[in-house]
Design a protein around this motif. Structure first.
Motif, PDB file in Angstrom:
ATOM      1  N   ILE A   1       0.872  -1.169   0.000  1.00 36.35           N
ATOM      2  CA  ILE A   1       0.000   0.000   0.000  1.00 36.35           C
ATOM      3  C   ILE A   1       0.910   1.220   0.000  1.00 36.35           C
ATOM      4  O   ILE A   1       1.852   1.309   0.787  1.00 36.35           O
ATOM      5  N   TYR A   2       0.615   2.150  -0.894  1.00 38.03           N
ATOM      6  CA  TYR A   2       1.458   3.328  -1.057  1.00 38.03           C
ATOM      7  C   TYR A   2       0.714   4.585  -0.620  1.00 38.03           C
ATOM      8  O   TYR A   2      -0.507   4.647  -0.675  1.00 38.03           O
ATOM      9  N   LYS A   3       1.486   5.574  -0.226  1.00 38.49           N
ATOM     10  CA  LYS A   3       0.948   6.896   0.079  1.00 38.49           C
ATOM     11  C   LYS A   3       1.812   7.910  -0.654  1.00 38.49           C
ATOM     12  O   LYS A   3       3.011   7.690  -0.850  1.00 38.49           O
ATOM     13  N   LYS A   4       1.196   9.023  -1.073  1.00 28.95           N
ATOM     14  CA  LYS A   4       1.938  10.087  -1.740  1.00 28.95           C
ATOM     15  C   LYS A   4       1.713  11.389  -0.988  1.00 28.95           C
ATOM     16  O   LYS A   4       0.612  11.666  -0.516  1.00 28.95           O
ATOM     17  N   ILE A   5       2.777  12.172  -0.891  1.00 26.85           N
ATOM     18  CA  ILE A   5       2.667  13.525  -0.343  1.00 26.85           C
ATOM     19  C   ILE A   5       3.239  14.499  -1.367  1.00 26.85           C
ATOM     20  O   ILE A   5       4.080  14.136  -2.180  1.00 26.85           O
ATOM     21  N   GLU A   6       2.746  15.712  -1.325  1.00 29.87           N
ATOM     22  CA  GLU A   6       3.212  16.737  -2.260  1.00 29.87           C
ATOM     23  C   GLU A   6       4.103  17.723  -1.520  1.00 29.87           C
ATOM     24  O   GLU A   6       3.761  18.193  -0.438  1.00 29.87           O
TER      25      GLU A   6
ATOM     26  N   PHE B   1       5.692   6.504  -1.126  1.00 34.87           N
ATOM     27  CA  PHE B   1       6.369   5.586  -0.213  1.00 34.87           C
ATOM     28  C   PHE B   1       5.400   4.502   0.223  1.00 34.87           C
ATOM     29  O   PHE B   1       4.172   4.672   0.182  1.00 34.87           O
ATOM     30  N   THR B   2       5.959   3.362   0.621  1.00 33.95           N
ATOM     31  CA  THR B   2       5.128   2.258   1.085  1.00 33.95           C
ATOM     32  C   THR B   2       4.838   2.444   2.563  1.00 33.95           C
ATOM     33  O   THR B   2       5.674   2.941   3.322  1.00 33.95           O
ATOM     34  N   LEU B   3       3.649   2.041   2.949  1.00 34.21           N
ATOM     35  CA  LEU B   3       3.276   2.062   4.367  1.00 34.21           C
ATOM     36  C   LEU B   3       3.816   0.807   5.034  1.00 34.21           C
ATOM     37  O   LEU B   3       3.938  -0.244   4.400  1.00 34.21           O
ATOM     38  N   ASP B   4       4.150   0.912   6.302  1.00 34.01           N
ATOM     39  CA  ASP B   4       4.660  -0.231   7.052  1.00 34.01           C
ATOM     40  C   ASP B   4       3.606  -1.335   7.124  1.00 34.01           C
ATOM     41  O   ASP B   4       2.414  -1.055   7.267  1.00 34.01           O
ATOM     42  N   GLU B   5       4.069  -2.553   7.006  1.00 32.48           N
ATOM     43  CA  GLU B   5       3.168  -3.692   7.167  1.00 32.48           C
ATOM     44  C   GLU B   5       3.176  -4.102   8.629  1.00 32.48           C
ATOM     45  O   GLU B   5       4.186  -4.018   9.300  1.00 32.48           O
TER      46      GLU B   5
END
Length: 70
Positions: A5-10, A65-69
Motif C-alpha cells: 500500500i502506497y501513500k503520496k505527499i506533495e 512511499f510504502t506504508l509499514d506492514e
C-alpha cells in the motif's frame, strides 16, 4: 506476500543552483521523517526571479512511499 500500500505527499523543493538539486532537497527533507520512499513524480517546475535573473528554482513533487506492514 501481501500487496504493498502506497501513500503520496506533495512537496516543493527549492535550490539556487538547479532543478535537480531542488528535487534532491525535497527528497532529503522528506527522508528525515518518512521511511520506504519509492519514487518521485515531478509535477511542476518554476523559478523565482530577482533583479532580472533566476534567483532559485522551485520544483513541486509527489513523493511516493510504502506504508509499514503490521
Amino acid at each position: 506476500m501481501s500487496a504493498h500500500i502506497y501513500k503520496k505527499i506533495e512537496l516543493v523543493g527549492s535550490s539556487p543552483t538547479s532543478i535537480e538539486e531542488a528535487v534532491n532537497n525535497a527528497v532529503a527533507k522528506a527522508a528525515e521523517t518518512i521511511r520506504n520512499i519509492r519514487w518521485v513524480e515531478i509535477l511542476e517546475t518554476r523559478c523565482h526571479v530577482e533583479e532580472q535573473k533566476v534567483a532559485y528554482w522551485q520544483v513541486t513533487v509527489k513523493v511516493g512511499f510504502t506504508l509499514d506492514e503490521e
